[in-house]
Scaffold this motif. Structure first.
Motif, PDB file in Angstrom:
ATOM      1  N   ALA A 119     120.775  20.682  38.613  1.00 29.07           N
ATOM      2  CA  ALA A 119     120.216  21.878  39.244  1.00 29.07           C
ATOM      3  C   ALA A 119     118.693  21.882  39.139  1.00 29.07           C
ATOM      4  CB  ALA A 119     120.792  23.119  38.587  1.00 29.07           C
ATOM      5  N   ASP A 120     118.182  21.480  37.972  1.00 27.01           N
ATOM      6  CA  ASP A 120     116.732  21.498  37.762  1.00 27.01           C
ATOM      7  C   ASP A 120     116.009  20.592  38.745  1.00 27.01           C
ATOM      8  OD1 ASP A 120     116.833  23.250  35.709  1.00 27.01           O
ATOM      9  OD2 ASP A 120     116.657  21.755  34.120  1.00 27.01           O
ATOM     10  N   VAL A 121     116.608  19.458  39.015  1.00 30.79           N
ATOM     11  CA  VAL A 121     115.933  18.486  39.870  1.00 30.79           C
ATOM     12  C   VAL A 121     115.979  18.934  41.326  1.00 30.79           C
ATOM     13  CG1 VAL A 121     115.876  16.082  40.596  1.00 30.79           C
ATOM     14  CG2 VAL A 121     116.390  16.644  38.224  1.00 30.79           C
ATOM     15  N   VAL A 122     117.118  19.499  41.746  1.00 35.64           N
ATOM     16  CA  VAL A 122     117.181  20.029  43.113  1.00 35.64           C
ATOM     17  C   VAL A 122     116.168  21.164  43.285  1.00 35.64           C
ATOM     18  CG1 VAL A 122     118.605  21.281  44.764  1.00 35.64           C
ATOM     19  CG2 VAL A 122     119.570  19.358  43.516  1.00 35.64           C
ATOM     20  N   ARG A 123     116.060  21.992  42.274  1.00 31.40           N
ATOM     21  CA  ARG A 123     115.111  23.105  42.328  1.00 31.40           C
ATOM     22  C   ARG A 123     113.673  22.627  42.493  1.00 31.40           C
ATOM     23  NH1 ARG A 123     117.324  25.705  37.590  1.00 31.40           N
ATOM     24  NH2 ARG A 123     119.261  26.293  38.596  1.00 31.40           N
ATOM     25  N   ALA A 124     113.395  21.432  42.004  1.00 35.47           N
ATOM     26  CA  ALA A 124     112.029  20.910  42.100  1.00 35.47           C
ATOM     27  C   ALA A 124     111.712  20.388  43.491  1.00 35.47           C
ATOM     28  CB  ALA A 124     111.830  19.797  41.062  1.00 35.47           C
ATOM     29  N   MET A 125     112.731  20.227  44.341  1.00 38.30           N
ATOM     30  CA  MET A 125     112.479  19.764  45.706  1.00 38.30           C
ATOM     31  C   MET A 125     111.888  20.896  46.530  1.00 38.30           C
ATOM     32  SD  MET A 125     115.999  17.746  46.640  1.00 38.30           S
ATOM     33  CE  MET A 125     115.484  17.179  48.234  1.00 38.30           C
ATOM     34  N   THR A 126     110.885  20.591  47.319  1.00 37.74           N
ATOM     35  CA  THR A 126     110.392  21.601  48.239  1.00 37.74           C
ATOM     36  C   THR A 126     111.401  21.767  49.367  1.00 37.74           C
ATOM     37  OG1 THR A 126     109.252  19.987  49.601  1.00 37.74           O
ATOM     38  CG2 THR A 126     107.991  20.958  47.786  1.00 37.74           C
ATOM     39  N   THR A 127     111.352  22.928  50.031  1.00 38.52           N
ATOM     40  CA  THR A 127     112.241  23.144  51.171  1.00 38.52           C
ATOM     41  C   THR A 127     111.942  22.121  52.266  1.00 38.52           C
ATOM     42  OG1 THR A 127     112.269  25.486  50.618  1.00 38.52           O
ATOM     43  CG2 THR A 127     113.070  24.884  52.805  1.00 38.52           C
ATOM     44  N   GLU A 128     110.671  21.795  52.430  1.00 40.19           N
ATOM     45  CA  GLU A 128     110.316  20.818  53.461  1.00 40.19           C
ATOM     46  C   GLU A 128     110.936  19.452  53.158  1.00 40.19           C
ATOM     47  OE1 GLU A 128     106.160  19.949  53.925  1.00 40.19           O
ATOM     48  OE2 GLU A 128     106.523  18.908  55.820  1.00 40.19           O
ATOM     49  N   LEU A 129     110.889  19.049  51.892  1.00 44.52           N
ATOM     50  CA  LEU A 129     111.489  17.768  51.490  1.00 44.52           C
ATOM     51  C   LEU A 129     112.984  17.770  51.793  1.00 44.52           C
ATOM     52  CD1 LEU A 129     110.766  15.102  49.978  1.00 44.52           C
ATOM     53  CD2 LEU A 129     111.336  16.274  47.867  1.00 44.52           C
ATOM     54  N   PHE A 130     113.627  18.899  51.474  1.00 44.37           N
ATOM     55  CA  PHE A 130     115.055  19.047  51.736  1.00 44.37           C
ATOM     56  C   PHE A 130     115.348  18.932  53.240  1.00 44.37           C
ATOM     57  CE2 PHE A 130     118.109  22.525  52.915  1.00 44.37           C
ATOM     58  CZ  PHE A 130     119.270  21.843  52.605  1.00 44.37           C
ATOM     59  N   LEU A 131     114.544  19.612  54.064  1.00 43.94           N
ATOM     60  CA  LEU A 131     114.759  19.565  55.515  1.00 43.94           C
ATOM     61  C   LEU A 131     114.477  18.165  56.066  1.00 43.94           C
ATOM     62  CD1 LEU A 131     113.171  22.993  56.560  1.00 43.94           C
ATOM     63  CD2 LEU A 131     115.619  22.427  56.428  1.00 43.94           C
ATOM     64  N   ASN A 132     113.438  17.518  55.541  1.00 46.00           N
ATOM     65  CA  ASN A 132     113.151  16.144  55.973  1.00 46.00           C
ATOM     66  C   ASN A 132     114.341  15.239  55.682  1.00 46.00           C
ATOM     67  OD1 ASN A 132     110.601  16.974  56.655  1.00 46.00           O
ATOM     68  ND2 ASN A 132     109.575  15.988  54.928  1.00 46.00           N
ATOM     69  N   PHE A 133     114.933  15.462  54.506  1.00 47.94           N
ATOM     70  CA  PHE A 133     116.050  14.602  54.113  1.00 47.94           C
ATOM     71  C   PHE A 133     117.281  14.859  54.984  1.00 47.94           C
ATOM     72  CE2 PHE A 133     119.559  13.314  51.207  1.00 47.94           C
ATOM     73  CZ  PHE A 133     119.290  11.965  51.245  1.00 47.94           C
TER      74      PHE A 133
END
Ligand SMILES: [Zn+2]
Length: 689
Positions: free
Chosen positions: A544-558
């Protein structure tokens, strides 16, 4: 990399391999029923290395044991989830051993040095627990408590290290600050084992990190995360049992721990190139070193203790310029210059130098010797590889041409236990000139499987290649055997005798390597050619901690990477995503079978507007709660056509980290525990490595 998930896979696959290991144990001692002992050719190469390397220089062994206070109470550290998080018992075969004819003597040497698990004094007021994980954890005496540097990979090993430290030295004084030296996961993932997040929030514990730390903790390895995970099985030999015929350590340490990875965001970022701070009464001078061993990285000078912390920039090895699991190539010239700065800024008066792997160096002469050697190592590699490239030596030749000077080859602290001169020299060419050797024949080559059949045909068919391959192996010409057998395996992926013979060649090449990443890669290739990829199901787990560290933009890019474009032909929609709690907004567009997003903009007439707090979106990113469920229970507000979410979900693919690398090694139909179509793959790198 997605280390958490990789380790989960590792354990399920390991369970699948123990049967083979048990069977082989009855015979030669080799864990693999098809495994072979080292040939006389291999033995001779290893014997020669044993006579040419400077084994009379025993200083590393003296430094490695200096300051010893106490050993660990037990060889295994249990994970909270029930399995074993850390296991030094499996390296018992190294204890008291003088070498193995299947292990390079230099690799045997570093693996023996890395058996130093326990608590050590660096100098009064500075202590390290070593051998509890891939990295070391360090403790500095503050006015009111202890400052921790680099709290290992997982909470379990960090907690055990802190307990050992408190038992003998710590006097129960609290941890008052944590320093993350750099962005790689083996230096921060265990933070929850040494501090309580509530104390950080309450301002009782400071967490200090280098410039751009949060951007790089997760981002370095998200986009190609699944491929990196798969390649990690080769570089780190994750399926190889610890054995003289298999895994003998990772050079930087004996391996990665397999517990719970967590991340608490820093409360203070070191912004300046050089910045002085007093933390819990301790004066520290930080030197940011971005773009070296990690993209966010810093050294620290403790002027009142004359102690120099070199993070992972200077350890007892040549580090990776190019990382075999895959990563952007690092800048060796910049790395060298930051070491030179540390040498002249702090190194002239340093009395002890310590780092995040291996052991300290004492005395100014020794410190300067090591700093100068490391400075020259990276500069030589940069300059002389380019010297050769400027005379036409290509990326496909450089590893056979480039040589380190004798003085560097004869210094133990510059040997290739993590980087190798071979793969690093290719990396330098890659950095400056890229993959192409400039020969049009290799410009847009056929895929290996498509080009192999014409070779096999011209060579007279599989039987002839196998006969010749066997001859070459009998003559000790393993690289030559690999050339022709690899062609046959690509042309005939189901030809098991061909795969077994190629595996035999790989195995001997593996035994001959000094570098653990090279050894593991050859041995992992041999292992999978012989037995195929284990079929155990994959359990998915995310931090959970590592996912939380992702920016929303990084998530959308992925999401755009996970999307199968062939399933999106003809789709066209726009979505506005608003996350009120952090004030962000995104315009997401599906067009030309391509998913894009832009931060800070909204479409005038979107097909759908989704409003959801970022803190709630994280449940979706982690795969805990689908977006549709967020909308259904009112957590997310949706205006417009919800059907576009369904369309988008239909294009998503779950990557399986068990894809075949060598031809004909996939034993099973691809299947993976199904996850939410919008969930993020958490990714992080264990060590730069
Ligand atoms: Zn590391």
């Amino acid at each position: 990399m997605n280390m958490i998930r990789t380790l989960a896979i590792f354990f399920t696959l390991l369970a699948a391999t123990t049967g083979a290991a048990a069977r082989a144990a009855e015979g030669s001692g080799h864990f693999d029923p098809k495994g072979k002992p080292p040939s006389t050719y291999t033995q001779r190469i290893l014997q020669d290395a044993g006579t040419t390397l400077p084994f009379s220089d025993r200083r590393d062994f003296e430094e490695q044991k200096r300051g010893f206070i106490a050993a660990a109470d037990q060889l295994q550290i249990p994970a909270d989830a029930g399995h074993v998080a850390w296991d030094m018992a499996r390296f018992g075969f190294l204890n008291g051993s003088t070498g193995f004819d299947s292990v390079h003597p230099s690799l045997h040497r570093i693996s023996t040095l890395n058996m130093n698990y326990g608590l050590y004094e660096v100098r009064p007021g500075i202590y390290q627990v070593r051998g509890f994980d891939l990295a070391d954890i360090s403790f500095i005496r503050g006015k009111t408590g202890w400052i921790v540097i680099d709290p290992l990979t997982t909470a379990e090993t960090a907690r055990a290290a802190l307990a050992l430290f408190q038992k003998h030295v710590g006097q129960g004084r609290p941890v008052t600050a944590v320093i993350y030296s750099h962005s790689h996961g083996d230096h921060w993932g265990g933070v929850r084992g040494v501090v309580d997040e509530a104390d950080v929030r309450a301002g009782k514990v400071e967490i200090i990190a280098p410039r751009d730390f949060m951007q790089h903790t997760v981002s370095e390895a998200v986009y190609a995360g699944n491929a990196m995970n798969r390649r990690l099985f080769y570089q780190y030999g994750l399926l190889l049992p610890a054995s003289p015929y298999g895994y003998v350590g990772q050079g930087l340490g004996q391996g990665l721990s397999a517990g719970q990875v967590g991340l608490i965001a820093p409360t203070r970022i070191i912004q300046g190139d050089i910045e002085e701070l007093v933390i819990d009464g301790v004066r520290m001078v930080f030197q940011n070193t971005p773009g070296t061993e990690a993209p966010s990285n810093m050294n620290t000078w403790f002027p009142d203790m004359k102690a120099l912390w070199m993070a992972e920039n200077v350890t007892a090895t040549l580090h990776n310029i190019y990382t075999l699991r895959g990563a952007p190539v690092r800048d060796p010239l910049r790395w060298s210059k930051y070491i030179a700065q540390a040498l002249y800024r702090f190194g002239q008066e340093a009395e002890v130098m310590f780092a995040s792997h291996h052991w300290p160096r004492w005395g100014n002469d020794r410190i300067q010797e090591v700093l100068r050697g490391q400075r020259d190592l990276y500069a030589h590699m940069n300059n002389q590889v380019l010297h050769l490239a400027n005379q036409g030596v290509t990326i496909n030749e450089i590893h056979n041409v480039y040589r380190l000077p004798a003085s560097i080859q004869n210094a133990w602290y510059l040997r290739g236990y993590h980087g190798s001169p071979e793969h690093n020299s290719r990396g330098v060419v890659q950095r400056y000139l890229g993959f192409w050797d400039n020969n049009p024949a290799t410009l847009i080559p056929k895929s290996p499987a498509d080009s192999a059949p014409i070779y096999v045909e011209m060579m007279g068919g599989g039987a002839k290649i196998i006969a010749r391959g066997r001859e070459l192996i009998d003559e000790g010409r393993y690289h030559d055997a690999t050339e022709i057998l690899n062609k046959l395996v690509y042309a005939e992926p189901q030809n098991q005798p061909a795969k077994d013979l190629l595996a035999d060649a790989f195995e001997q090449l593996g035994y001959q390597q000094e570098n653990p990443g090279l050894r593991n890669s050859f041995l992992a290739g041999a292992y999978e050619l012989r037995a195929g990829i284990p079929t155990a199901p994959v359990a998915d787990s995310r931090s959970a901690d590592v996912v939380r560290a992702m920016t929303t933009e990084l998530f959308l890019n992925f999401l755009g990477i996970r999307m199968d474009s062939t399933k999106a032909e003809g789709m066209r929609f726009t979505v506005n995503l608003v996350t009120p709690d952090n004030g962000e907004k995104f315009l997401i567009e599906m067009e030309n079978a391509t998913l894009t997003n832009i931060e800070g903009f909204l479409a005038d007439k979107p097909d759908l507007t989704l409003t959801i707090n970022r803190s709630d979106l994280e449940q979706t990113m982690m795969g805990v709660k689908p977006l549709t469920a967020q909308v259904a229970d009112g957590t997310a507000k949706a205006e417009g056509d919800l059907g576009v979410l369904k369309q988008l979900a239909s294009t998503m693919v779950d990557f399986d980290p068990r894809f075949p690398i060598m031809p004909g090694t996939q034993l099973r139909a691809p299947e993976i525990a199904s996850t939410d179509p919008f969930a993020a793959t958490t990714a992080m790198e264990p060590s730069g490595e």
